[in-house]
Design a protein around this motif. Structure first.
Motif, PDB file in Angstrom:
ATOM      1  N   LEU A   1       0.829  -1.202   0.000  1.00 43.50           N
ATOM      2  CA  LEU A   1       0.000   0.000   0.000  1.00 43.50           C
ATOM      3  C   LEU A   1       0.867   1.258   0.000  1.00 43.50           C
ATOM      4  CD1 LEU A   1      -2.756   1.444   0.293  1.00 43.50           C
ATOM      5  CD2 LEU A   1      -2.465   1.218   2.774  1.00 43.50           C
ATOM      6  N   GLU A   2       1.939   1.246   0.790  1.00 40.71           N
ATOM      7  CA  GLU A   2       2.813   2.425   0.832  1.00 40.71           C
ATOM      8  C   GLU A   2       3.460   2.674  -0.525  1.00 40.71           C
ATOM      9  OE1 GLU A   2       5.853   4.611   3.888  1.00 40.71           O
ATOM     10  OE2 GLU A   2       5.615   2.434   4.026  1.00 40.71           O
ATOM     11  N   GLU A   3       3.826   1.600  -1.229  1.00 36.00           N
ATOM     12  CA  GLU A   3       4.358   1.752  -2.580  1.00 36.00           C
ATOM     13  C   GLU A   3       3.303   2.329  -3.518  1.00 36.00           C
ATOM     14  OE1 GLU A   3       7.360   1.201  -3.937  1.00 36.00           O
ATOM     15  OE2 GLU A   3       8.265   0.701  -1.999  1.00 36.00           O
ATOM     16  N   LEU A   4       2.074   1.938  -3.316  1.00 32.61           N
ATOM     17  CA  LEU A   4       0.984   2.369  -4.172  1.00 32.61           C
ATOM     18  C   LEU A   4       0.556   3.808  -3.907  1.00 32.61           C
ATOM     19  CD1 LEU A   4      -1.477   1.624  -6.114  1.00 32.61           C
ATOM     20  CD2 LEU A   4      -2.680   0.991  -4.030  1.00 32.61           C
ATOM     21  N   ALA A   5       0.385   4.141  -2.632  1.00 27.43           N
ATOM     22  CA  ALA A   5      -0.286   5.386  -2.269  1.00 27.43           C
ATOM     23  C   ALA A   5       0.563   6.340  -1.458  1.00 27.43           C
ATOM     24  CB  ALA A   5      -1.557   5.048  -1.482  1.00 27.43           C
ATOM     25  N   GLY A   6       1.756   5.913  -1.032  1.00 34.27           N
ATOM     26  CA  GLY A   6       2.558   6.746  -0.153  1.00 34.27           C
ATOM     27  C   GLY A   6       2.178   6.531   1.303  1.00 34.27           C
ATOM     28  N   PRO A   7       2.705   7.357   2.200  1.00 33.13           N
ATOM     29  CA  PRO A   7       2.490   7.156   3.645  1.00 33.13           C
ATOM     30  C   PRO A   7       1.136   7.682   4.121  1.00 33.13           C
ATOM     31  CG  PRO A   7       3.912   9.039   3.297  1.00 33.13           C
ATOM     32  CD  PRO A   7       3.648   8.457   1.924  1.00 33.13           C
ATOM     33  N   VAL A   8       0.068   7.079   3.631  1.00 36.87           N
ATOM     34  CA  VAL A   8      -1.280   7.537   3.985  1.00 36.87           C
ATOM     35  C   VAL A   8      -1.742   6.880   5.284  1.00 36.87           C
ATOM     36  CG1 VAL A   8      -1.931   7.963   1.581  1.00 36.87           C
ATOM     37  CG2 VAL A   8      -2.353   5.709   2.588  1.00 36.87           C
ATOM     38  N   PRO A   9      -2.589   7.556   6.072  1.00 37.64           N
ATOM     39  CA  PRO A   9      -3.146   6.925   7.275  1.00 37.64           C
ATOM     40  C   PRO A   9      -4.097   5.792   6.898  1.00 37.64           C
ATOM     41  CG  PRO A   9      -4.194   9.046   6.897  1.00 37.64           C
ATOM     42  CD  PRO A   9      -3.069   8.943   5.901  1.00 37.64           C
ATOM     43  N   VAL A  10      -4.043   4.711   7.667  1.00 40.20           N
ATOM     44  CA  VAL A  10      -4.806   3.509   7.347  1.00 40.20           C
ATOM     45  C   VAL A  10      -5.668   3.103   8.531  1.00 40.20           C
ATOM     46  CG1 VAL A  10      -4.648   1.062   6.715  1.00 40.20           C
ATOM     47  CG2 VAL A  10      -2.975   2.692   5.814  1.00 40.20           C
ATOM     48  N   VAL A  11      -6.892   2.708   8.229  1.00 36.30           N
ATOM     49  CA  VAL A  11      -7.743   2.024   9.203  1.00 36.30           C
ATOM     50  C   VAL A  11      -7.885   0.577   8.752  1.00 36.30           C
ATOM     51  CG1 VAL A  11     -10.066   1.800  10.154  1.00 36.30           C
ATOM     52  CG2 VAL A  11      -9.011   4.050   9.982  1.00 36.30           C
ATOM     53  N   LEU A  12      -7.569  -0.348   9.645  1.00 33.34           N
ATOM     54  CA  LEU A  12      -7.745  -1.773   9.389  1.00 33.34           C
ATOM     55  C   LEU A  12      -9.047  -2.245  10.027  1.00 33.34           C
ATOM     56  CD1 LEU A  12      -4.147  -3.092  10.206  1.00 33.34           C
ATOM     57  CD2 LEU A  12      -5.095  -2.516   7.956  1.00 33.34           C
ATOM     58  N   ILE A  13      -9.803  -3.074   9.296  1.00 31.56           N
ATOM     59  CA  ILE A  13     -11.024  -3.679   9.828  1.00 31.56           C
ATOM     60  C   ILE A  13     -10.859  -5.187   9.738  1.00 31.56           C
ATOM     61  CG2 ILE A  13     -13.535  -3.802   9.702  1.00 31.56           C
ATOM     62  CD1 ILE A  13     -13.467  -1.329   7.897  1.00 31.56           C
ATOM     63  N   GLY A  14     -10.803  -5.854  10.880  1.00 33.60           N
ATOM     64  CA  GLY A  14     -10.581  -7.291  10.875  1.00 33.60           C
ATOM     65  C   GLY A  14     -11.652  -8.039  11.642  1.00 33.60           C
ATOM     66  N   HIS A  15     -12.037  -9.202  11.123  1.00 33.10           N
ATOM     67  CA  HIS A  15     -13.041 -10.036  11.788  1.00 33.10           C
ATOM     68  C   HIS A  15     -12.412 -11.332  12.277  1.00 33.10           C
ATOM     69  CE1 HIS A  15     -16.324 -13.181  11.632  1.00 33.10           C
ATOM     70  NE2 HIS A  15     -16.799 -12.327  12.520  1.00 33.10           N
ATOM     71  N   SER A  16     -12.696 -11.703  13.522  1.00 35.47           N
ATOM     72  CA  SER A  16     -12.270 -12.983  14.090  1.00 35.47           C
ATOM     73  C   SER A  16     -10.734 -13.113  14.040  1.00 35.47           C
ATOM     74  CB  SER A  16     -12.984 -14.132  13.364  1.00 35.47           C
ATOM     75  OG  SER A  16     -12.868 -15.343  14.070  1.00 35.47           O
ATOM     76  N   MET A  17     -10.195 -14.111  13.334  1.00 35.50           N
ATOM     77  CA  MET A  17      -8.746 -14.203  13.185  1.00 35.50           C
ATOM     78  C   MET A  17      -8.181 -12.938  12.552  1.00 35.50           C
ATOM     79  SD  MET A  17      -6.479 -16.917  10.946  1.00 35.50           S
ATOM     80  CE  MET A  17      -6.826 -16.051   9.398  1.00 35.50           C
ATOM     81  N   GLY A  18      -8.930 -12.356  11.616  1.00 37.15           N
ATOM     82  CA  GLY A  18      -8.499 -11.110  10.992  1.00 37.15           C
ATOM     83  C   GLY A  18      -8.473  -9.951  11.966  1.00 37.15           C
ATOM     84  N   GLY A  19      -9.329  -9.998  12.996  1.00 35.95           N
ATOM     85  CA  GLY A  19      -9.277  -8.977  14.037  1.00 35.95           C
ATOM     86  C   GLY A  19      -7.985  -9.058  14.827  1.00 35.95           C
ATOM     87  N   ARG A  20      -7.570 -10.286  15.122  1.00 41.09           N
ATOM     88  CA  ARG A  20      -6.294 -10.476  15.815  1.00 41.09           C
ATOM     89  C   ARG A  20      -5.139  -9.967  14.955  1.00 41.09           C
ATOM     90  NH1 ARG A  20      -3.703 -16.318  17.763  1.00 41.09           N
ATOM     91  NH2 ARG A  20      -1.993 -15.434  19.023  1.00 41.09           N
ATOM     92  N   ALA A  21      -5.155 -10.322  13.662  1.00 45.85           N
ATOM     93  CA  ALA A  21      -4.093  -9.881  12.761  1.00 45.85           C
ATOM     94  C   ALA A  21      -4.089  -8.358  12.622  1.00 45.85           C
ATOM     95  CB  ALA A  21      -4.257 -10.543  11.394  1.00 45.85           C
TER      96      ALA A  21
END
Length: 260
Positions: free
Chosen positions: A123-143
């Motif tokens: 993502l940083e290569e694509l868009a630069g140092p942009v702020p990110v929000v991660l949304i994860g469910h279950s195992m993805g929440g842990r990750a």
């Protein structure tokens, strides 16, 4: 209406952003041992010409399992409406929308976390140092909560996350995290989520927890409320650090879990 490659129809704010060259850049950025392009860890659903933020989803999985993760597995499909909800909360002229592609279905030896780190680097290569929000469910929440250590990540929305008792929180210092958990979840533990949030606060994180009354692990009961909360939290977490508001701010200030 902007039609993305996912088949969604999303109404943009203003002119339709251009997607092509940036997405192709990610897909050609990494190469395997045979010299051919490797499958990126970042699946791009939408990318404007000049990104200023990003929202990335991470789906659930299993404790162990080296089977190949596929986009048609139920855990992956479950996050598509969640990302659509997030899309409604941001300006499509400004935000990248995407998901993490897992190599395997299981946590194994932190495999989804390593995939998340690779996706954030891409993502940083694509868009630069942009702020990110991660949304994860279950195992993805842990990750997602683990991946908050990446410098791009501003905040995390963890949906019914799987959080073992020893799950670390020190890396959340200075980050924002809100956990949404159904109070009738029988797959992952709302009590474990509460314990995690309390430890995160001791680590000087802005952390909160919201319980969905009668909510289940699959987020099917009271689905509209889950989605409204996700949309509001994404908007809250992308605001500047000095201006918390909305459901996120209410959850940070609460001494007991908010119950909706």
């Amino acid at each position: 209406m902007l039609s993305t490659r996912s088949g969604w129809n999303i109404k943009p704010h203003g002119r339709s952003p251009r997607v092509g060259s940036r997405k192709e850049g990610v897909e050609s950025m990494m190469r395997g041992h045979d010299g051919r392009p490797a499958v990126p860890a970042l699946g791009v659903r939408h990318c404007p010409q000049q990104p200023e933020a990003a929202v990335i989803t991470l789906h659930g999985g299993r404790e162990d399992g080296y089977q190949t993760s596929r986009p048609w597995h139920p855990a992956a499909l479950r996050m598509r409406p969640v990302l659509r909800t997030a899309a409604s909360a941001v300006s499509l002229q400004e935000a990248v929308l995407g998901h993490v592609r897992y190599r395997h279905r299981g946590w194994n030896h932190e495999d989804p976390l390593q995939d998340a780190y690779r996706a954030l680097d891409e993502l940083e290569e694509l868009a630069g140092p942009v702020p990110v929000v991660l949304i994860g469910h279950s195992m993805g929440g842990r990750a997602a909560l683990r991946a908050a250590s990446h410098p791009l990540v501003r905040g995390v929305v963890a949906l019914a996350p799987w959080l073992p008792p020893e799950e670390p929180t020190a890396h959340l210092r200075g980050k924002r995290a809100v956990v949404l958990h159904g109070d009738r979840d029988t797959v992952t533990s709302p009590d474990a989520s509460l314990g995690y949030v309390r430890r995160a606060r001791l680590a000087e994180s802005r952390a909160g927890i919201v319980l969905i009354r009668h909510g289940d692990h699959a987020m099917l009961r009271r689905a509209a409320l889950w989605h409204r909360c996700v949309g509001g939290l994404v908007a809250d977490l992308l605001r500047p650090r000095e201006n918390p508001s909305g459901l996120a701010a209410a959850s940070y200030a609460a001494t007991t879990p908010l119950l909706l």
